[in-house]
Design a protein around this motif. Structure first.
Motif, PDB file in Angstrom:
ATOM      1  N   LYS A 487       8.511   4.439   9.974  1.00 36.89           N
ATOM      2  CA  LYS A 487       8.047   5.705   9.419  1.00 36.89           C
ATOM      3  C   LYS A 487       8.442   5.777   7.952  1.00 36.89           C
ATOM      4  CE  LYS A 487       8.256  10.701  10.238  1.00 36.89           C
ATOM      5  NZ  LYS A 487       8.888  11.778  11.053  1.00 36.89           N
ATOM      6  N   ASN A 488       7.514   6.199   7.095  1.00 39.37           N
ATOM      7  CA  ASN A 488       7.733   6.314   5.646  1.00 39.37           C
ATOM      8  C   ASN A 488       8.009   4.955   4.998  1.00 39.37           C
ATOM      9  OD1 ASN A 488       7.481   9.166   5.699  1.00 39.37           O
ATOM     10  ND2 ASN A 488       9.636   9.368   6.292  1.00 39.37           N
ATOM     11  N   TYR A 489       7.256   3.932   5.404  1.00 45.58           N
ATOM     12  CA  TYR A 489       7.376   2.595   4.815  1.00 45.58           C
ATOM     13  C   TYR A 489       7.030   2.668   3.326  1.00 45.58           C
ATOM     14  CZ  TYR A 489       6.521  -2.402   4.101  1.00 45.58           C
ATOM     15  OH  TYR A 489       6.557  -3.694   3.645  1.00 45.58           O
ATOM     16  N   ILE A 490       7.897   2.116   2.475  1.00 45.55           N
ATOM     17  CA  ILE A 490       7.740   2.182   1.022  1.00 45.55           C
ATOM     18  C   ILE A 490       7.101   0.892   0.516  1.00 45.55           C
ATOM     19  CG2 ILE A 490       8.951   2.438  -1.176  1.00 45.55           C
ATOM     20  CD1 ILE A 490      11.165   3.905   0.371  1.00 45.55           C
ATOM     21  N   TYR A 491       6.092   1.014  -0.345  1.00 44.89           N
ATOM     22  CA  TYR A 491       5.438  -0.173  -0.877  1.00 44.89           C
ATOM     23  C   TYR A 491       4.806   0.135  -2.230  1.00 44.89           C
ATOM     24  CZ  TYR A 491       1.150   2.030   0.837  1.00 44.89           C
ATOM     25  OH  TYR A 491       0.124   2.914   1.067  1.00 44.89           O
ATOM     26  N   LEU A 492       4.482  -0.922  -2.990  1.00 45.58           N
ATOM     27  CA  LEU A 492       3.804  -0.782  -4.271  1.00 45.58           C
ATOM     28  C   LEU A 492       2.297  -0.767  -4.064  1.00 45.58           C
ATOM     29  CD1 LEU A 492       5.776  -3.042  -6.768  1.00 45.58           C
ATOM     30  CD2 LEU A 492       5.188  -0.646  -7.118  1.00 45.58           C
ATOM     31  N   GLN A 493       1.625   0.182  -4.712  1.00 40.77           N
ATOM     32  CA  GLN A 493       0.173   0.311  -4.566  1.00 40.77           C
ATOM     33  C   GLN A 493      -0.471   0.342  -5.955  1.00 40.77           C
ATOM     34  OE1 GLN A 493      -1.497   4.142  -3.274  1.00 40.77           O
ATOM     35  NE2 GLN A 493      -2.549   3.023  -1.662  1.00 40.77           N
ATOM     36  N   PRO A 494      -1.540  -0.417  -6.182  1.00 33.86           N
ATOM     37  CA  PRO A 494      -2.211  -0.359  -7.483  1.00 33.86           C
ATOM     38  C   PRO A 494      -2.863   1.013  -7.703  1.00 33.86           C
ATOM     39  CG  PRO A 494      -3.468  -1.702  -5.934  1.00 33.86           C
ATOM     40  CD  PRO A 494      -2.174  -1.385  -5.265  1.00 33.86           C
ATOM     41  N   THR A 495      -2.704   1.546  -8.920  1.00 31.49           N
ATOM     42  CA  THR A 495      -3.274   2.861  -9.235  1.00 31.49           C
ATOM     43  C   THR A 495      -4.682   2.766  -9.796  1.00 31.49           C
ATOM     44  OG1 THR A 495      -2.372   2.812 -11.485  1.00 31.49           O
ATOM     45  CG2 THR A 495      -0.954   3.705  -9.741  1.00 31.49           C
ATOM     46  N   GLY A 496      -5.123   1.544 -10.155  1.00 38.24           N
ATOM     47  CA  GLY A 496      -6.422   1.395 -10.793  1.00 38.24           C
ATOM     48  C   GLY A 496      -6.370   1.566 -12.300  1.00 38.24           C
ATOM     49  N   GLN A 497      -5.201   1.885 -12.846  1.00 36.94           N
ATOM     50  CA  GLN A 497      -5.049   2.070 -14.286  1.00 36.94           C
ATOM     51  C   GLN A 497      -4.450   0.817 -14.929  1.00 36.94           C
ATOM     52  OE1 GLN A 497      -2.565   5.542 -14.468  1.00 36.94           O
ATOM     53  NE2 GLN A 497      -4.260   6.961 -14.139  1.00 36.94           N
ATOM     54  N   TRP A 498      -4.621   0.724 -16.265  1.00 39.00           N
ATOM     55  CA  TRP A 498      -4.087  -0.409 -17.022  1.00 39.00           C
ATOM     56  C   TRP A 498      -3.299   0.113 -18.209  1.00 39.00           C
ATOM     57  CZ3 TRP A 498      -5.120  -5.727 -16.016  1.00 39.00           C
ATOM     58  CH2 TRP A 498      -5.928  -5.943 -14.890  1.00 39.00           C
ATOM     59  N   GLU A 499      -2.244  -0.635 -18.566  1.00 33.97           N
ATOM     60  CA  GLU A 499      -1.420  -0.248 -19.704  1.00 33.97           C
ATOM     61  C   GLU A 499      -0.971  -1.510 -20.430  1.00 33.97           C
ATOM     62  OE1 GLU A 499       2.955   1.779 -20.348  1.00 33.97           O
ATOM     63  OE2 GLU A 499       1.614   2.656 -18.828  1.00 33.97           O
ATOM     64  N   ASN A 500      -1.313  -1.597 -21.730  1.00 33.21           N
ATOM     65  CA  ASN A 500      -0.986  -2.784 -22.540  1.00 33.21           C
ATOM     66  C   ASN A 500      -1.510  -4.069 -21.896  1.00 33.21           C
ATOM     67  OD1 ASN A 500       0.406  -1.153 -24.395  1.00 33.21           O
ATOM     68  ND2 ASN A 500       2.312  -1.325 -23.211  1.00 33.21           N
ATOM     69  N   GLY A 501      -2.709  -3.982 -21.287  1.00 36.97           N
ATOM     70  CA  GLY A 501      -3.329  -5.146 -20.679  1.00 36.97           C
ATOM     71  C   GLY A 501      -2.759  -5.533 -19.325  1.00 36.97           C
ATOM     72  N   LEU A 502      -1.896  -4.692 -18.740  1.00 36.01           N
ATOM     73  CA  LEU A 502      -1.281  -4.983 -17.440  1.00 36.01           C
ATOM     74  C   LEU A 502      -1.671  -3.916 -16.429  1.00 36.01           C
ATOM     75  CD1 LEU A 502       2.335  -5.961 -18.601  1.00 36.01           C
ATOM     76  CD2 LEU A 502       0.480  -7.519 -17.952  1.00 36.01           C
ATOM     77  N   PRO A 503      -1.896  -4.313 -15.156  1.00 33.71           N
ATOM     78  CA  PRO A 503      -2.214  -3.317 -14.129  1.00 33.71           C
ATOM     79  C   PRO A 503      -0.997  -2.455 -13.816  1.00 33.71           C
ATOM     80  CG  PRO A 503      -1.906  -5.467 -13.120  1.00 33.71           C
ATOM     81  CD  PRO A 503      -1.874  -5.686 -14.600  1.00 33.71           C
ATOM     82  N   VAL A 504      -1.245  -1.183 -13.496  1.00 33.75           N
ATOM     83  CA  VAL A 504      -0.171  -0.231 -13.189  1.00 33.75           C
ATOM     84  C   VAL A 504      -0.069  -0.062 -11.685  1.00 33.75           C
ATOM     85  CG1 VAL A 504       0.670   2.123 -13.492  1.00 33.75           C
ATOM     86  CG2 VAL A 504      -0.521   0.969 -15.373  1.00 33.75           C
ATOM     87  N   TYR A 505       1.143  -0.251 -11.148  1.00 27.64           N
ATOM     88  CA  TYR A 505       1.432  -0.073  -9.729  1.00 27.64           C
ATOM     89  C   TYR A 505       2.437   1.066  -9.570  1.00 27.64           C
ATOM     90  CZ  TYR A 505      -0.814  -4.453  -8.269  1.00 27.64           C
ATOM     91  OH  TYR A 505      -1.719  -5.438  -7.996  1.00 27.64           O
ATOM     92  N   ALA A 506       2.321   1.818  -8.496  1.00 29.95           N
ATOM     93  CA  ALA A 506       3.246   2.922  -8.227  1.00 29.95           C
ATOM     94  C   ALA A 506       3.756   2.826  -6.797  1.00 29.95           C
ATOM     95  CB  ALA A 506       2.552   4.263  -8.450  1.00 29.95           C
ATOM     96  N   TYR A 507       5.022   3.211  -6.591  1.00 30.13           N
ATOM     97  CA  TYR A 507       5.609   3.218  -5.257  1.00 30.13           C
ATOM     98  C   TYR A 507       5.113   4.430  -4.469  1.00 30.13           C
ATOM     99  CZ  TYR A 507       8.899  -0.549  -6.285  1.00 30.13           C
ATOM    100  OH  TYR A 507       9.466  -1.762  -6.578  1.00 30.13           O
ATOM    101  N   THR A 508       4.759   4.187  -3.203  1.00 25.13           N
ATOM    102  CA  THR A 508       4.297   5.248  -2.322  1.00 25.13           C
ATOM    103  C   THR A 508       4.782   4.961  -0.913  1.00 25.13           C
ATOM    104  OG1 THR A 508       2.349   6.515  -1.620  1.00 25.13           O
ATOM    105  CG2 THR A 508       2.101   4.124  -1.804  1.00 25.13           C
ATOM    106  N   GLN A 509       4.432   5.833   0.051  1.00 24.71           N
ATOM    107  CA  GLN A 509       4.908   5.693   1.431  1.00 24.71           C
ATOM    108  C   GLN A 509       3.788   5.908   2.431  1.00 24.71           C
ATOM    109  OE1 GLN A 509       8.314   8.591   1.130  1.00 24.71           O
ATOM    110  NE2 GLN A 509       9.450   6.916   2.077  1.00 24.71           N
TER     111      GLN A 509
END
Length: 538
Positions: A487-509
Motif C-alpha cells: 500500500k502506498n508504493y513509492i516510485y518515480l513517474q515521468p511528468t511529460g515536462q523537460w528542463e535543460n534538455g532533460l526529462p522531469v520525473y516526480a515521486y508519487t504513490q
C-alpha cells in the motif's frame, strides 16, 4: 539446549537444566553421510535452518570462491528469488522478489549499512572479503530490523577469529581477463583464550570491459581498497567484539563504446569512502542474556564531472540495538529496542538532497515456541517512530519537518516431518518510511531531473509466504509461493515536462501487488563430495 555436531554424524540434541556447576553428559553420535547447515546469525534465535520458523537462504563464502567469483557479493544472484541489478558491475545491488534499493536492508559487521542506496548507480560499495557467509531473508523483516527491510535482508556474517593459541594467515589472488580485473589481498589472525584479533587487506583494479563485436564499454573500470580489523575479548560466557572497516572506491561512469580499452578512470566518476565501527557485546546471566550492538558509519559519496565534485554528500549514521533473551519452558522470548540517528551533509556544487537530520526509535517483542515435538510457532509485534528534519538551502527553499508512525508484526508456523520434510507458513506486515530522496530531491540525478514529494506517506505491505522443503542424504528440493500487497508504493513517474534538455520525473504513490514462486533443486551424490548439481526456477 545442548547441540553437538560433527562432520559425518547426526546432530545430537538434548534439553538440560543445569542446577549444579559440574555436569557429566555422555554423548553418542550416530553416523550420517550429510552434514546439516550452520547456525543462522541473521535471526536472533541463532538456530539451525531446519529449526527456524522463518526461511533463510545461506551461502558460505568458501563455496562461492570455488565458482570463480572475485567478489562474493556478486554471487547473490545464485540464490532463488534474489538477483542483481547490474551483475558483476560496481553498480550492482540486490533485488529480492522484485524489490531493491531502500526496500532491501543490508547488515555489515552486525550493524545496519547505509550508502545512499536509492540511486540506480549506487551499488553495494563494499568488499565481500572478510565475510564468513551471506544470509538472505526474503519478505518483510521489518519486525527485527525496522524501516527499509520491507523487501528483505542481506546479512553479511563477519569472518570468525582464528583458532586459540595459533597464528594463521594467507594471501589470495584472482584475475578476470575480460576487463583485466585484478583482485588480491591477505589476512592474519592470532590470539589466545581471552583475546583474539585479525586484520585483512584487499584491493581491486579493473579496466574497461569487452562486449561482443570486439568493442569495449569506455570508462567502465574501477579501483578499490579495503581494510578490515577486529578484536574480541571473552571471559566465561560474556564477550566484547570490536570491528573496523575502511573502504575506498573509484567507479568510472560509462561514456559509450569504443575499440581501444583503457585502465585509466576518467570523468565522470564516483569517488567513495566509508568507515564502519561496530561493538558487539553479549552478557549472559542465569537463564537470560543481553545482546547489545552499537555502531557508527560514515559514508562519503561524490560525483566528479570535472575537477570538483558536482554532487557531494556525507552521511553519518549512529545505531544502537539492544535485545534481551529469556526462556520460559519451550518458549524463547526476545524484547528489544533500536535507535538510529542519521545526518546528511552536502559539500558539492549541486545539492540534490538538503542537509538533514533523521531519527528512528522502535520497541519490539517476539517469541518462538516449540509446540509438541514437530510444531514450532513464531510471532511478534513492533512499533516505530520516524522523524525527519531538513534545512532550507539554495536548491531546497522549503524545509521539511515530518514525523511518521508505523507498526509491523509477523506470525509463522513450521511443521517438521522426521527431519526430512519441512512446511512453513508465514504472514507478515512490514513498513518503509519514505527516504530523504523521495521527500526532497530537487535537481539533476543521472540523466533526468528528479522532484521529491514532501507529502508522501509510509509504505505498508502484507505478505503471505508458504515454503515446502525436503531433504535426503543426496538430494534437496524446496519450493516457495508468495503474494505481496504494498500500500502506498513509492516510485518515480515521468511528468511529460523537460528542463535543460532533460526529462522531469516526480515521486508519487500507488498500490502494488507482487506474487511468484521459487523452486530449487540440489543434488550432491556421495561419496563424490566434490560434485554438486543445482538448478532453480523462478
Amino acid at each position: 539446549t545442548l547441540v553437538v555436531t560433527m562432520m559425518g554424524y547426526k546432530t545430537y540434541r538434548k534439553k538440560l537444566k543445569l542446577d549444579t556447576s559440574a555436569v557429566f553428559i555422555p554423548v553418542l553420535l550416530q553416523e550420517k553421510v550429510f552434514n546439516l547447515s550452520e547456525v543462522l546469525i541473521s535471526t536472533p534465535f541463532a538456530k539451525l535452518q531446519k529449526d527456524n520458523v522463518m526461511k533463510v537462504s545461506v551461502r558460505l563464502s568458501a563455496d562461492l570462491y570455488k565458482k570463480g567469483t572475485a567478489n562474493t557479493l556478486h554471487a547473490l544472484d545464485e540464490i532463488p528469488g534474489v538477483r542483481l541489478t547490474i551483475p558483476s558491475s560496481p553498480f550492482s545491488k540486490p533485488v529480492i522478489r522484485g524489490l531493491s534499493g531502500n526496500r532491501v536492508l543490508m547488515y555489515s559487521q552486525n550493524i545496519r549499512y547505509e550508502n545512499y542506496q536509492f540511486g540506480g548507480k549506487h551499488g553495494m560499495d563494499m568488499s565481500g572479503e572478510g565475510t564468513r557467509s551471506i544470509e538472505v531473508i526474503k519478505g518483510p523483516a521489518s519486525l527485527l530490523y525496522g524501516s527499509d527491510a520491507l523487501g528483505g535482508i542481506v546479512y553479511l556474517v563477519p569472518e570468525p577469529f582464528g583458532p586459540t593459541g595459533k597464528t594463521v594467515g594467507g594471501i589470495y589472488i584472482h584475475e578476470a581477463l575480460n576487463n583485466h580485473h585484478f583482485h588480491g589481498g591477505g589476512y592474519i589472525k592470532s590470539g589466545n583464550k581471552n583475546l583474539k584479533y585479525l586484520a585483512r587487506f584487499t584491493f581491486d583494479n579493473a579496466g574497461d570491459y569487452r562486449i561482443p563485436g570486439n568493442a569495449y564499454v569506455l570508462n567502465s573500470g574501477f579501483r578499490s581498497l579495503d581494510f578490515k580489523s577486529g578484536m574480541k575479548f571473552s571471559r566465561k560466557k560474556n564477550y566484547w567484539e570490536l570491528r573496523y572497516n575502511y573502504h575506498s572506491r573509484k567507479n568510472g561512469i560509462y561514456t559509450g563504446t569504443g575499440s581501444v580499452p583503457s585502465k585509466q578512470i576518467n570523468t565522470p566518476y564516483q569517488d567513495i569512502q566509508s568507515h564502519i565501527v561496530s561493538l558487539s557485546t553479549r552478557i549472559s546471566k542465569h537463564h537470560s542474556r543481553w545482546d547489545i550492538k552499537t555502531g557508527y558509519t560514515r559514508f562519503d559519496r561524490a560525483l566528479v564531472k570535472e575537477i570538483n565534485p558536482f554532487i557531494g554528500m556525507k552521511l553519518h549514521n549512529f545505531s544502537f540495538d539492544v535485545k534481551k533473551h529469556f526462556n520460559r519452558g519451550n518458549s524463547h522470548w526476545i524484547a528489544g529496542s533500536q535507535l538510529y540517528l542519521k545526518q546528511n551533509k552536502n559539500y558539492g556544487f549541486q545539492h540534490l538532497l538538503p542537509d538533514a537530520y533523521i531519527g528512528s526509535f522502535a520497541l519490539f517483542g517476539t517469541v518462538q515456541r516449540e509446540i509438541k515435538e514437530n510444531w514450532s510457532l513464531q510471532a511478534g509485534v513492533r512499533g516505530d517512530v520516524n522523524r525527519i528534519i531538513t534545512r532550507a538551502g539554495k536548491d531546497h527553499p522549503q524545509a521539511v519537518n515530518k514525523t511518521l508512525l508505523s507498526s509491523s508484526g509477523s506470525l509463522g508456523v513450521k511443521r517438521n516431518f522426521q527431519d526430512k520434510w519441512f512446511l512453513r507458513l508465514n504472514i507478515a506486515k512490514g513498513f518503509r518510511a519514505p527516504n530523504l530522496a523521495e521527500l526532497t530531491s530537487q535537481g539533476q540525478h543521472a540523466a533526468r531531473i528528479e522532484l521529491g514529494n514532501p507529502s508522501l506517506k509510509n509504505e505498508s505491505n502484507y505478505q503471505i509466504d508458504f515454503n515446502a522443503e525436503g531433504k535426503s542424504s543426496h538430494f534437496e528440493i524446496s519450493t516457495e509461493f508468495y503474494t505481496n500487497y504494498i500500500k502506498n508504493y513509492i516510485y518515480l513517474q515521468p511528468t511529460g515536462q523537460w528542463e535543460n534538455g532533460l526529462p522531469v520525473y516526480a515521486y508519487t504513490q500507488d498500490d502494488a501487488l507482487l506474487w511468484g514462486n521459487e523452486t530449487a533443486l540440489h543434488f550432491h551424490p556421495h561419496p563424490w563430495d566434490f560434485l554438486h548439481i543445482e538448478a532453480s526456477f523462478e
